[in-house]
Design an enzyme around this catalytic site. Structure first.
Site, short mmCIF file in Angstrom:
data_model
loop_
_atom_site.label_atom_id
_atom_site.label_comp_id
_atom_site.label_asym_id
_atom_site.label_seq_id
_atom_site.Cartn_x
_atom_site.Cartn_y
_atom_site.Cartn_z
N ASN A 211 -5.01 17.48 13.32
CA ASN A 211 -3.60 16.57 13.51
C ASN A 211 -2.51 17.23 14.06
OD1 ASN A 211 -3.42 17.41 10.64
ND2 ASN A 211 -4.66 16.35 10.00
N LYS A 290 -20.50 22.30 25.32
CA LYS A 290 -19.99 21.62 25.89
C LYS A 290 -19.68 20.46 26.65
CE LYS A 290 -15.60 22.62 29.16
NZ LYS A 290 -14.16 24.02 29.82
N LYS A 338 -2.31 3.08 -2.37
CA LYS A 338 -2.27 4.33 -2.21
C LYS A 338 -2.57 5.05 -3.76
CE LYS A 338 -2.93 8.53 0.32
NZ LYS A 338 -2.66 9.24 1.50
#
Length: 402
Positions: A211, A290, A338
């Protein structure tokens, strides 16, 4: 602030010993009581008489030379000091103390000490950068040692780089600030674990899921907690930030790595601040080679990673637990959910789509949610300033527990 402060100066062998003499003079002029221990190598550069004249105290050089038969010198000195300063601190003394070796007056005294210990390294630039020296310094940081970073410039060996003993005036100023701030260090004696940055979940040897987190908020919190007196452990995912000089930093890569490190470090922590943007999913199957480009689509099956905040909440005990919620919509709803589900004390939430509050910026805009108080909205500030606001809420909670 240095008047009548008892400073034990440990002088080890390097050309920077001459600066230690100037440091002794300046500390004495400021009203401090200075006692000096010299290593055998330091005696090759300056005589004990120099430090005796400047400090107006006996100088100690030999573990077995007991100047007062009623006292064991190295124990008495360790108990006497308000603070112990190793300047210059050579690679040798750093290595000895990190590994528990006590074979001279300085090392035996340091192992017996309970006072804060500061070390001001001075050595060749390549010696300072050597992995063994850096490892030993990190070990000492984990023991609670503080380091006064060396300066950069022309070194006695002829190299130009990092390795010069910090100037005596700067060291005196740091000591002044330390004693001046003792009454303003509300996290002294507390262990704070901070997580920062992203995690990476490997798909194959060249690709991963991650991210946009840069770790700036977590690093700001770690630095501010250290300024407030805490023992700080920073568990950091892969970022492009330099590890804070006086904070133990544990580098991790994957969510599982972070889980293991955080669980271990949180066992005896007083506060855990989970700033890191941990990947919620990882590839179910890792490809050891890969993945080659082929016609058509490629499907990657994902599986959940461990919920670190949930796990911390389930075993929280008396800890203060702070979580973060980076949202794009329904911020309050998600943050409050949360807070309850994860059994956190605080949730720091932001809308990452708002300018000045997203990943990678030097500023943030957050709202702090707690179970008892009204939400605290913090308008755009630097991440360092927001770190202060967050830690003020943490200190409030700690004070209520006490």
């Amino acid at each position: 602030m240095l008047t009548n402060k008892k400073i034990l100066l440990c002088v080890t062998g390097g050309i920077a010993v001459y600066k230690a003499a100037a440091l002794t003079s300046k500390l004495t002029q400021k009203g401090a009581s200075v006692k000096v221990i010299m290593s055998e190598s330091a005696l090759k550069f300056v005589t004990p008489l120099t430090f005796q004249a400047l400090s107006r105290n006996d100088v100690f050089t030999d573990t077995f030379d007991e100047k007062n038969s009623e006292k064991i010198a190295h124990i008495d000195l360790a108990d006497w000091a308000d603070i112990i300063l190793i300047a210059p601190a050579t690679a040798n003394i750093i290595g000895k103390i990190a590994n528990g070796i006590a074979d001279d007056m300085i090392s035996t005294t340091l192992l017996a000490a309970e006072a804060p210990v500061w070390a001001a390294p001075a050595m060749n630039v390549h010696m300072y950068a050597h992995p063994a020296v850096q490892k030993n310094m990190n070990t000492l940081r984990s023991f609670g040692y503080e380091f006064i970073e060396p300066g950069e410039g022309y070194l006695a060996c002829g190299y130009v780089g990092k390795g010069r003993l910090e100037e005596p005036e700067t060291i005196v100023q740091k000591l002044h600030e330390y004693f001046d701030g003792q009454k303003q260090r509300p996290l002294k004696g507390k262990k704070v674990v901070v997580t920062a940055g992203p995690t990476r979940e490997k798909i194959d040897p060249v690709r991963f899921i991650s991210n946009l987190s840069t770790g700036k908020m977590g690093y700001a919190l770690a630095k501010e907690a250290r300024e407030l007196g805490a023992e700080v452990v920073l568990v950091s995912g892969p970022v492009h930030l330099d590890p804070p000089a006086d904070i133990r930093t544990i580098p991790v890569e994957s969510a599982e790595d972070m889980y293991q490190a955080v669980m271990e470090q949180s066992e005896n922590a007083d506060v855990v601040i989970k700033t890191a943007a941990v990947s919620d999913y990882r590839p179910k199957n890792y490809h050891p080679q890969k993945i080659k480009k082929m016609p058509g689509s490629e499907v990657i099956e994902l599986e959940r990673t461990k919920d670190i905040l949930m796990e911390l909440g389930s075993r929280k005990g008396s800890k203060i637990l702070v979580g973060f919620a980076a949202e794009t919509e329904h911020v309050e709803e998600h943050a409050r959910g949360k807070l309850e589900r994860k059994n956190a004390d605080l949730i720091v939430a932001n809308n990452v789509t708002i300018e000045g509050a997203g990943f990678g910026t030097d500023t943030n805009i957050v709202t702090i949610y707690s179970k008892e108080d009204e939400p605290l909205y913090i308008p755009q500030k630097t991440k360092g300033q927001i770190a202060k606001d967050i830690l003020n809420k943490v200190i409030e909670l700690l004070n209520k527990k006490d």
